[in-house]
Design an enzyme around this catalytic site. Structure first.
Site, short mmCIF file in Angstrom:
data_model
loop_
_atom_site.label_atom_id
_atom_site.label_comp_id
_atom_site.label_asym_id
_atom_site.label_seq_id
_atom_site.Cartn_x
_atom_site.Cartn_y
_atom_site.Cartn_z
CE1 TYR A 141 -3.49 -2.65 0.57
CE2 TYR A 141 -4.62 -0.69 1.37
CZ TYR A 141 -4.66 -1.99 0.92
OH TYR A 141 -5.87 -2.64 0.83
CE LYS A 188 2.28 -17.54 -2.71
NZ LYS A 188 1.40 -18.74 -2.76
CG ASP A 220 -1.46 -20.19 -1.22
OD1 ASP A 220 -0.90 -20.15 -0.10
OD2 ASP A 220 -0.95 -20.79 -2.19
CG ASP A 244 -8.02 -4.82 2.03
OD1 ASP A 244 -8.97 -4.40 2.71
OD2 ASP A 244 -7.98 -4.76 0.79
CG ASP A 248 -13.51 -7.30 2.61
OD1 ASP A 248 -13.22 -6.61 3.62
OD2 ASP A 248 -14.05 -6.84 1.60
C1 IPM Z 1 -10.31 -1.34 4.32
C2 IPM Z 1 -10.60 -0.77 2.95
C3 IPM Z 1 -9.48 0.20 2.59
C4 IPM Z 1 -8.19 -0.58 2.52
C5 IPM Z 1 -9.72 0.98 1.26
C6 IPM Z 1 -11.03 1.71 1.26
C7 IPM Z 1 -8.58 1.90 0.96
O1 IPM Z 1 -10.75 -1.79 2.03
O2 IPM Z 1 -10.15 -0.56 5.28
O3 IPM Z 1 -10.28 -2.56 4.45
O4 IPM Z 1 -7.88 -1.20 1.50
O5 IPM Z 1 -7.45 -0.56 3.51
MG MG Z 2 -10.84 -3.71 2.88
#
Ligand code: IPM
Ligand code: MG
Length: 353
Positions: A141, A188, A220, A244, A248
């Site tokens: 990032y 990884k 993975d 990240d 999710d």
């Molecule tokens: C998160 C989001 C952010 C990230 C985006 C919106 C930049 O996906 O906080 O998980 O990737 O960190």
């Molecule tokens: Mg995110």
């Protein structure tokens, strides 16, 4: 106690969910005898529209003079032109970096009441209770990049230094000590040099935490294990982008992305608290947003930045009580059935408080 909280509603459903969390915090203040002042400021697409910058200086100053930040979400189709010079997400990355909030805690719990909302077998969800510690201010990032490329190429670089890995590893090991004593480090290392540095650093930091059982999991395989043996995880520590993606994925276990909170912490008490979901522009303004992730983020704010553990637990219990009473926002309501609006859902939580 007296505390000042910067509120950054942001875009899309951001304002709807932060306003609900502010109501919960206000209720906590009156119930437990605290004084919380809320200062709103701009970040994200709304800030670009009004000031040209995704993170105006004034917002930084407001945040600097407060005890914590409560954030909704940023972004939306209005600002997603790939050639745009400035994007809402820049604001979020900049504010994390500005305050050196390198450790992003993302707790994931499976709520038995929501088991039918996951595509997984209910028996796999039993005792799912894990904490992601995502490195937040390094890695790909923030590594060297060529933004627009030469037309035919562009790059982002995964770059980690030993101190960056050490400090987030310490946070993760300490968290594991306060929980079930297990840490899974995600990397990884079979392919990437930066990830071999990650692994050897975690191994070295482990020497200080011999009471914690450490396993190394390739990212993975980790993606698979989160679905096949989610209850086996206690704390996971992951580089920025893997954290990240995996968090999710893990939100599926909780029944909805709308359920999950996060705390971004540095080396002091100051922190930034936000749901892990995005701005969901498709449902903005319809009363369909689930405020749980933001309300639970407010609970984390009480715990980590204000040291109000009892109050944090009261909010968490009230959320569970609201779910147990059958209140369901659109994302967790039976398909095609009726649902509780964002504000009604909050009222149920306030009632339980
Ligand atoms: C998160 C989001 C952010 C990230 C985006 C919106 C930049 O996906 O906080 O998980 O990737 O960190
Ligand atoms: Mg995110």
């Amino acid at each position: 106690m007296k505390a000042t909280i910067t509120v950054l509603p942001g875009d899309g459903i951001g304002p709807e969910v932060t306003s609900q969390a502010v109501e919960v915090l206000s209720k906590v203040a009156s119930k437990f005898g605290h004084e919380f002042a809320f200062n709103e400021a701009l970040m994200g697409g709304c800030a670009i529209d009004q000031t040209g910058s995704a993170l105006p200086d004034e917002t930084i100053r407001t945040a600097e003079s407060s005890d914590a930040i409560l954030l909704g979400a940023v972004g939306g189709p209005k600002w997603s032109d790939p050639t745009a010079k400035v994007r809402p997400e820049d604001g979020l990355l900049k504010i994390r970096k500005h305050f050196d909030l390198f450790a992003n805690l993302r707790p994931v719990k499976a709520y038995p009441a929501l088991a039918q909302h996951t595509p997984l077998r209910p028996d796999l969800l039993e005792n799912v209770d894990m904490l992601f510690v995502r490195e937040l201010t390094g890695g790909i990032y923030f590594g060297p990049r060529q933004e627009q490329g030469d037309g035919d190429s562009a790059y982002d670089t995964e770059l980690y230094t030993t101190p960056e890995v050490e400090r987030v590893a310490h946070v993760a090991f300490r968290a594991a000590q306060g929980r079930r004593g297990k840490l899974a480090s995600v990397d990884k290392a079979n392919v990437m040099a930066s990830m071999r540095l990650w692994r050897r650093t975690v191994v070295r930091v482990h020497e200080d935490y011999q009471d914690v059982a450490l396993e190394h999991v390739l990212v993975d395989a980790c993606a698979m294990y989160l679905m096949t043996r989610p209850a086996s995880f206690d704390v996971l520590v992951a580089p920025n982008m893997f954290g990240d993606i995996l968090s999710d994925e893990a939100s599926v276990l909780a029944g909805s992305l709308g359920m999950l909170p996060s705390a971004s912490l540095g080396s002091a008490k100051f922190g930034l608290y936000e749901p892990i979901h995005g701005s969901a522009p498709d449902i903005a303004g319809q009363g369909k947003a689930n405020p749980t992730g933001t309300i639970l983020s407010a609970a984390l704010l009480l715990r980590y930045s204000l040291g109000l553990e009892q109050e944090a637990q009261a909010v968490e219990r009230a959320v569970e009580a609201a779910l147990a009473s059958g209140a369901r926002t659109a994302d967790i309501a039976p398909r095609g059935g009726s649902f509780t609006s964002t504000t009604e859902f909050t009222q149920t939580i306030l009632g339980a408080l």
